[in-house]
Design an enzyme around this catalytic site. Structure first.
Site, PDB file in Angstrom:
ATOM      1  N   ASN A  95      25.300  36.223  42.344  1.00 48.44           N
ATOM      2  CA  ASN A  95      25.996  36.562  41.096  1.00 48.44           C
ATOM      3  C   ASN A  95      26.176  35.258  40.315  1.00 48.44           C
ATOM      4  O   ASN A  95      27.026  34.445  40.655  1.00 48.44           O
ATOM      5  CB  ASN A  95      27.353  37.197  41.443  1.00 48.44           C
ATOM      6  CG  ASN A  95      28.224  37.395  40.221  1.00 48.44           C
ATOM      7  OD1 ASN A  95      27.756  37.283  39.084  1.00 48.44           O
ATOM      8  ND2 ASN A  95      29.496  37.690  40.449  1.00 48.44           N
ATOM      9  N   HIS A 102      33.322  44.148  39.298  1.00 47.91           N
ATOM     10  CA  HIS A 102      33.667  42.824  39.823  1.00 47.91           C
ATOM     11  C   HIS A 102      35.129  42.520  39.476  1.00 47.91           C
ATOM     12  O   HIS A 102      35.601  42.882  38.397  1.00 47.91           O
ATOM     13  CB  HIS A 102      32.737  41.760  39.247  1.00 47.91           C
ATOM     14  CG  HIS A 102      32.890  40.440  39.936  1.00 47.91           C
ATOM     15  ND1 HIS A 102      33.904  39.572  39.634  1.00 47.91           N
ATOM     16  CD2 HIS A 102      32.178  39.869  40.936  1.00 47.91           C
ATOM     17  CE1 HIS A 102      33.811  38.508  40.429  1.00 47.91           C
ATOM     18  NE2 HIS A 102      32.775  38.657  41.227  1.00 47.91           N
ATOM     19  N   GLU A 113      35.076  42.025  48.299  1.00 48.15           N
ATOM     20  CA  GLU A 113      35.334  40.679  47.797  1.00 48.15           C
ATOM     21  C   GLU A 113      36.844  40.477  47.645  1.00 48.15           C
ATOM     22  O   GLU A 113      37.418  40.845  46.610  1.00 48.15           O
ATOM     23  CB  GLU A 113      34.668  40.474  46.439  1.00 48.15           C
ATOM     24  CG  GLU A 113      33.159  40.561  46.475  1.00 48.15           C
ATOM     25  CD  GLU A 113      32.527  39.706  45.387  1.00 48.15           C
ATOM     26  OE1 GLU A 113      31.687  38.868  45.725  1.00 48.15           O
ATOM     27  OE2 GLU A 113      32.900  39.860  44.208  1.00 48.15           O
ATOM     28  N   GLY A 131      35.656  32.040  44.517  1.00 53.52           N
ATOM     29  CA  GLY A 131      35.647  30.773  43.791  1.00 53.52           C
ATOM     30  C   GLY A 131      36.739  29.811  44.224  1.00 53.52           C
ATOM     31  O   GLY A 131      36.983  28.795  43.574  1.00 53.52           O
ATOM     32  N   SER A 152      33.407  32.909  48.363  1.00 51.16           N
ATOM     33  CA  SER A 152      33.172  31.576  48.930  1.00 51.16           C
ATOM     34  C   SER A 152      32.196  31.574  50.105  1.00 51.16           C
ATOM     35  O   SER A 152      32.381  30.841  51.078  1.00 51.16           O
ATOM     36  CB  SER A 152      34.494  30.909  49.315  1.00 51.16           C
ATOM     37  OG  SER A 152      35.309  30.720  48.157  1.00 51.16           O
TER      38      SER A 152
HETATM   39  P1  PGA Z   1      32.058  32.823  44.953  1.00 51.59           P
HETATM   40  O1  PGA Z   1      31.979  34.173  44.062  1.00 51.59           O
HETATM   41  O2  PGA Z   1      30.936  32.896  45.951  1.00 51.59           O
HETATM   42  O3  PGA Z   1      31.881  31.712  43.970  1.00 51.59           O
HETATM   43  O4  PGA Z   1      33.395  32.827  45.619  1.00 51.59           O
HETATM   44  C1  PGA Z   1      31.677  35.402  44.646  1.00 51.59           C
HETATM   45  C2  PGA Z   1      31.667  36.493  43.578  1.00 51.59           C
HETATM   46  O5  PGA Z   1      32.501  36.435  42.664  1.00 51.59           O
HETATM   47  O6  PGA Z   1      30.841  37.413  43.626  1.00 51.59           O
END
Ligand code: PGA
Length: 253
Positions: free
Chosen positions: A9, A97, A169, A175, A215
């Protein structure tokens, strides 16, 4: 038999020129991997160029989009229809999302309309679900996710559910560098599979892919993916580096 899916993504990163560069770097690193499906979800503005490049390279990498508007066409300024995505060769569409639910205030019922619109257009939704840290601390993680599943999926047919991917998620892990433990991910993904079995039966539950996202990095992917109900990953930050994304894919392949 569930074929793991690793989807990148890209969020609001990479213009169409940078996107082409990233895919050119990624393709040779992942094209030989067996037993795995790989998808990239660039911003809308890069979809056409990335689609063309993947076609020219005869790449096994699939094309995904990050969102869609649930109408065939009409006066919806700034929005993109399912048919527009389909015409570009898009196969997967991320729906619901947490960034869209939280920042753009998308409701469960709007997310449900999007899931249906993606399926009606002949593409596969990747439905994102997950709880905040406050909800987790209050012991409400499972009920939050159950509500999101009910709202978005309960009215689908078994055939439609069979085409849908779910991505767990946890919002606190997106993030932030804070990853769910493999046990946390397994607990929720197992719960989701149980919910699927109750709603759609054992066959659909057994064949539906349930990803983990939040993450995911090269150094934690293997232990997460080793969990019995984790069938791949939705990768944000690490999908912007070809080497890291390929390393994650390799740890699953
Ligand atoms: P990230 O994002 O891997 O940067 O934590 C995952 C996502 O939002 O799909």
């Amino acid at each position: 038999m569930r074929i793991p899916l690793i989807a990148g993504n890209w969020k609001m990163y990479k213009n169409h020129l940078e996107a082409v560069e990233l895919v050119s770097e990624l393709h040779p690193l992942v094209s030989g991997l067996a037993g795995i499906e790989i998808a990239v979800c660039p911003p809308f503005t890069a979809l056409a160029d990335v689609s063309r490049l993947l076609g020219d390279l005869r790449s096994p990498v699939k094309l995904g989009a990050q969102d869609v508007y649930p109408a065939a066409e009409g006066a919806f300024t700034g929005e993109i229809s399912p048919g527009m995505l389909k015409a570009l060769g898009v196969e997967y569409v991320i729906v619901g999302h947490s960034e869209r639910r939280e920042i753009l205030k998308e409701s469960d019922s709007f997310v449900a309309e999007k899931v249906k619109a993606v399926l009606d257009a002949g593409m596969k939704p990747i439905l994102c679900v997950g709880e905040t840290d406050t909800e987790r601390e209050a012991g409400k993680a499972l009920s939050k996710v159950e509500g999101q599943l009910e709202a978005a999926l309960a009215s689908l047919s078994r055939e439609e559910m069979g085409l849908t991917v779910i991505a767990y998620e946890p919002i606190w892990a997106i993030g932030t560098g804070k990853t769910a433990t493999p046990e946390d991910a397994q607990e929720m993904n197992g719960f989701i599979r149980g919910w699927l079995e109750g709603r759609f039966g054992a066959e659909v539950a057994g064949s539906t892919r349930i990803l983990y996202g939040g993450s995911v990095k090269p150094d934690n992917a293997a232990e997460l993916m080793a969990m019995p109900d984790v069938d791949g990953a939705l990768v944000g930050g690490a999908s912007l580096q070809a080497k890291d994304f390929a390393a994650i894919a390799r740890s699953v392949s």
